[in-house]
Design an enzyme around this catalytic site. Structure first.
Site, PDB file in Angstrom:
ATOM      1  N   ASP A  37       4.816 -43.305  47.055  1.00 50.44           N
ATOM      2  CA  ASP A  37       3.821 -44.042  47.796  1.00 50.44           C
ATOM      3  C   ASP A  37       3.794 -43.439  49.085  1.00 50.44           C
ATOM      4  O   ASP A  37       5.175 -43.305  49.845  1.00 50.44           O
ATOM      5  CB  ASP A  37       3.859 -45.365  47.469  1.00 50.44           C
ATOM      6  CG  ASP A  37       2.271 -45.893  47.736  1.00 50.44           C
ATOM      7  OD1 ASP A  37       1.986 -46.432  46.920  1.00 50.44           O
ATOM      8  OD2 ASP A  37       1.922 -46.019  49.053  1.00 50.44           O
ATOM      9  N   ASN A  91      -2.168 -40.732  40.668  1.00 49.59           N
ATOM     10  CA  ASN A  91      -3.048 -41.948  40.962  1.00 49.59           C
ATOM     11  C   ASN A  91      -3.313 -42.131  42.436  1.00 49.59           C
ATOM     12  O   ASN A  91      -4.159 -42.986  42.572  1.00 49.59           O
ATOM     13  CB  ASN A  91      -2.367 -43.123  40.228  1.00 49.59           C
ATOM     14  CG  ASN A  91      -2.733 -44.423  40.654  1.00 49.59           C
ATOM     15  OD1 ASN A  91      -3.773 -45.089  39.968  1.00 49.59           O
ATOM     16  ND2 ASN A  91      -2.263 -45.375  41.492  1.00 49.59           N
ATOM     17  N   TYR A 157     -16.199 -39.928  47.830  1.00 50.94           N
ATOM     18  CA  TYR A 157     -15.445 -40.356  47.094  1.00 50.94           C
ATOM     19  C   TYR A 157     -15.769 -39.714  45.760  1.00 50.94           C
ATOM     20  O   TYR A 157     -15.096 -39.446  44.911  1.00 50.94           O
ATOM     21  CB  TYR A 157     -15.332 -41.887  47.347  1.00 50.94           C
ATOM     22  CG  TYR A 157     -14.622 -42.581  46.056  1.00 50.94           C
ATOM     23  CD1 TYR A 157     -13.249 -42.811  46.355  1.00 50.94           C
ATOM     24  CD2 TYR A 157     -15.010 -42.919  44.987  1.00 50.94           C
ATOM     25  CE1 TYR A 157     -12.284 -43.637  45.481  1.00 50.94           C
ATOM     26  CE2 TYR A 157     -14.072 -43.747  44.201  1.00 50.94           C
ATOM     27  CZ  TYR A 157     -12.890 -43.983  44.329  1.00 50.94           C
ATOM     28  OH  TYR A 157     -12.173 -44.730  43.384  1.00 50.94           O
ATOM     29  N   ILE A 190     -12.059 -52.555  39.854  1.00 51.99           N
ATOM     30  CA  ILE A 190     -10.832 -53.073  39.248  1.00 51.99           C
ATOM     31  C   ILE A 190     -10.169 -53.843  40.673  1.00 51.99           C
ATOM     32  O   ILE A 190     -10.083 -53.516  41.898  1.00 51.99           O
ATOM     33  CB  ILE A 190      -9.568 -51.896  38.825  1.00 51.99           C
ATOM     34  CG1 ILE A 190     -10.212 -50.996  37.996  1.00 51.99           C
ATOM     35  CG2 ILE A 190      -8.249 -52.812  38.434  1.00 51.99           C
ATOM     36  CD1 ILE A 190     -10.654 -51.762  36.760  1.00 51.99           C
TER      37      ILE A 190
HETATM   38  P1  NAD Z   1      -4.582 -49.489  45.931  1.00 49.36           P
HETATM   39  O1  NAD Z   1      -5.012 -49.207  47.192  1.00 49.36           O
HETATM   40  O2  NAD Z   1      -4.149 -50.845  45.491  1.00 49.36           O
HETATM   41  O3  NAD Z   1      -3.403 -48.333  45.833  1.00 49.36           O
HETATM   42  C1  NAD Z   1      -3.705 -47.015  46.086  1.00 49.36           C
HETATM   43  C2  NAD Z   1      -2.130 -46.580  46.506  1.00 49.36           C
HETATM   44  O4  NAD Z   1      -2.317 -45.389  47.063  1.00 49.36           O
HETATM   45  C3  NAD Z   1      -1.427 -47.402  47.820  1.00 49.36           C
HETATM   46  O5  NAD Z   1      -0.231 -47.846  47.481  1.00 49.36           O
HETATM   47  C4  NAD Z   1      -1.590 -46.114  48.854  1.00 49.36           C
HETATM   48  O6  NAD Z   1      -0.466 -46.582  49.818  1.00 49.36           O
HETATM   49  C5  NAD Z   1      -1.392 -44.954  48.002  1.00 49.36           C
HETATM   50  N1  NAD Z   1      -1.815 -43.851  48.908  1.00 49.36           N
HETATM   51  C6  NAD Z   1      -2.976 -43.740  49.567  1.00 49.36           C
HETATM   52  N2  NAD Z   1      -2.705 -42.460  50.234  1.00 49.36           N
HETATM   53  C7  NAD Z   1      -1.838 -41.814  49.798  1.00 49.36           C
HETATM   54  C8  NAD Z   1      -1.225 -40.664  50.137  1.00 49.36           C
HETATM   55  N3  NAD Z   1      -1.471 -39.665  50.948  1.00 49.36           N
HETATM   56  N4  NAD Z   1       0.057 -40.414  49.826  1.00 49.36           N
HETATM   57  C9  NAD Z   1       0.742 -41.347  48.724  1.00 49.36           C
HETATM   58  N5  NAD Z   1       0.011 -42.230  48.452  1.00 49.36           N
HETATM   59  C10 NAD Z   1      -0.982 -42.711  48.907  1.00 49.36           C
HETATM   60  O7  NAD Z   1      -5.824 -48.958  45.035  1.00 49.36           O
HETATM   61  P2  NAD Z   1      -5.938 -48.810  43.591  1.00 49.36           P
HETATM   62  O8  NAD Z   1      -7.216 -49.245  43.166  1.00 49.36           O
HETATM   63  O9  NAD Z   1      -4.760 -49.344  42.644  1.00 49.36           O
HETATM   64  O10 NAD Z   1      -6.354 -47.309  43.405  1.00 49.36           O
HETATM   65  C11 NAD Z   1      -5.558 -46.300  42.509  1.00 49.36           C
HETATM   66  C12 NAD Z   1      -6.532 -45.371  42.036  1.00 49.36           C
HETATM   67  O11 NAD Z   1      -7.356 -45.683  41.372  1.00 49.36           O
HETATM   68  C13 NAD Z   1      -7.199 -44.681  43.303  1.00 49.36           C
HETATM   69  O12 NAD Z   1      -7.120 -43.124  42.812  1.00 49.36           O
HETATM   70  C14 NAD Z   1      -8.620 -45.017  43.244  1.00 49.36           C
HETATM   71  O13 NAD Z   1      -9.451 -44.005  43.477  1.00 49.36           O
HETATM   72  C15 NAD Z   1      -8.657 -45.152  41.630  1.00 49.36           C
HETATM   73  N6  NAD Z   1      -9.787 -46.110  41.314  1.00 49.36           N
HETATM   74  C16 NAD Z   1      -9.788 -47.428  41.915  1.00 49.36           C
HETATM   75  C17 NAD Z   1     -10.827 -48.404  41.305  1.00 49.36           C
HETATM   76  C18 NAD Z   1     -10.893 -49.600  41.866  1.00 49.36           C
HETATM   77  O14 NAD Z   1     -11.951 -50.493  41.805  1.00 49.36           O
HETATM   78  N7  NAD Z   1      -9.793 -50.368  42.549  1.00 49.36           N
HETATM   79  C19 NAD Z   1     -11.721 -47.877  40.499  1.00 49.36           C
HETATM   80  C20 NAD Z   1     -11.705 -46.504  40.015  1.00 49.36           C
HETATM   81  C21 NAD Z   1     -10.842 -45.808  40.648  1.00 49.36           C
END
Ligand code: NAD
Length: 254
Positions: A37, A91, A157, A190
């Protein structure tokens, strides 16, 4: 025996949300994990908790997925600490503020494409090389329902996640004969910090509107996505590759 005995996994973005639950789920089923991360504090805390609370080992590596050297260090750590790389979950991602297509600044566009799409490709190429050296592996990329359909006001996005779905299919085809499976998950909305950062969790009315987008009438839990990712990474999914699996409470079925 557990599903991921003698397995090594890397999970990007595993300091928080979906990635953190995924790293923990893989570890609970026996896999040693590299918690990768950009956020050192959250990532270290996640790795320590996983190592303390499961029978598996966990190592934190500070990684920005837009940086080639970081990504190489992440995979090298998996191989040097645990012997090889069997599972990778790409992810890490950024959400976006909502604004119409013509209003997005080039900087905002570039940053989201670089992290969400090019970041997945950057990880894939290093992970695939490591897996090919050791008889194959399984990779899951976190896309989104917005990798399958559009929504108003999130052009970068949505383009990035459609790109992840396309990239997943091509990588699956390129390495299908060499025992590297590549799949994607497409979560609905989520409950993670990303929703708050995108300003979607500010008032009850907005959250209600988000819930109503899902026929099941609620948002998803990170564990529900982690369980799907773990299945796709496991031998139970041995005939699944190139799939972009929706885990979305029915969102895409409308
Ligand atoms: P989150 O913000 O809780 O976690 C994302 C993590 O990615 C964070 O820990 C952040 O520090 C890390 N991150 C960001 N930029 C980074 C980089 N350049 N290098 C390394 N790490 C980095 O969000 P989440 O909801 O758990 O998202 C995880 C994945 O799920 C993402 O790809 C997001 O697009 C996808 N997603 C989320 C949702 C939702 O509703 N939460 C829906 C569909 C898809």
């Amino acid at each position: 025996m557990t599903r991921f005995d003698e397995t090594t996994a890397v999970v990007t973005g595993s300091g928080s949300g979906i990635g953190r639950k995924t790293a923990r789920t893989l570890a609970e089923d026996g896999s040693d994990v590299v918690v990768a991360d950009i956020d050192r504090e959250n990532g270290e805390e996640a790795a320590t908790t996983i190592a303390n609370e499961t029978d598996a080992d966990a190592t934190f590596v500070e990684v920005d997925v837009t940086d080639d050297a970081d990504v190489e260090r992440m995979v090298e750590t998996a191989v040097s600490e645990y012997g090889d790389l069997d599972v990778a979950v790409n992810n890490a991602g950024l959400g976006s503020k909502l604004e119409p297509t013509a209003d997005v600044s080039e900087d905002d566009w570039q940053r989201i494409i670089d992290v969400n799409l090019t970041g997945v490709w950057r990880c894939l190429r290093v992970e695939i090389d490591a897996m090919l050296e050791d008889g194959g592996g399984a990779i899951v990329n976190t896309a989104s329902i917005l990798g399958r359909v559009g929504t108003e006001g999130a052009p970068a996005y949505t383009a990035s996640k459609h790109g992840v779905v396309g990239l997943t299919k091509v990588a699956a085809l390129d390495y299908a004969s060499e025992d590297v499976r590549v799949n994607a998950v497409c979560p609905g909305y989520i409950e993670t910090p990303m929703l708050e950062e995108a300003g979607l969790y500010e008032d009850e009315e907005t959250v209600d509107q988000l819930r109503e987008l899902h026929p099941q009438g609620r948002l998803g839990e990170p564990q529900e996505i982690a369980d799907a990712i773990a299945w796709l990474c496991s031998d139970e999914a041995s005939f699944a590759t190139g799939e972009a699996m929706a885990i979305d409470g029915g969102y895409l079925s409308r």
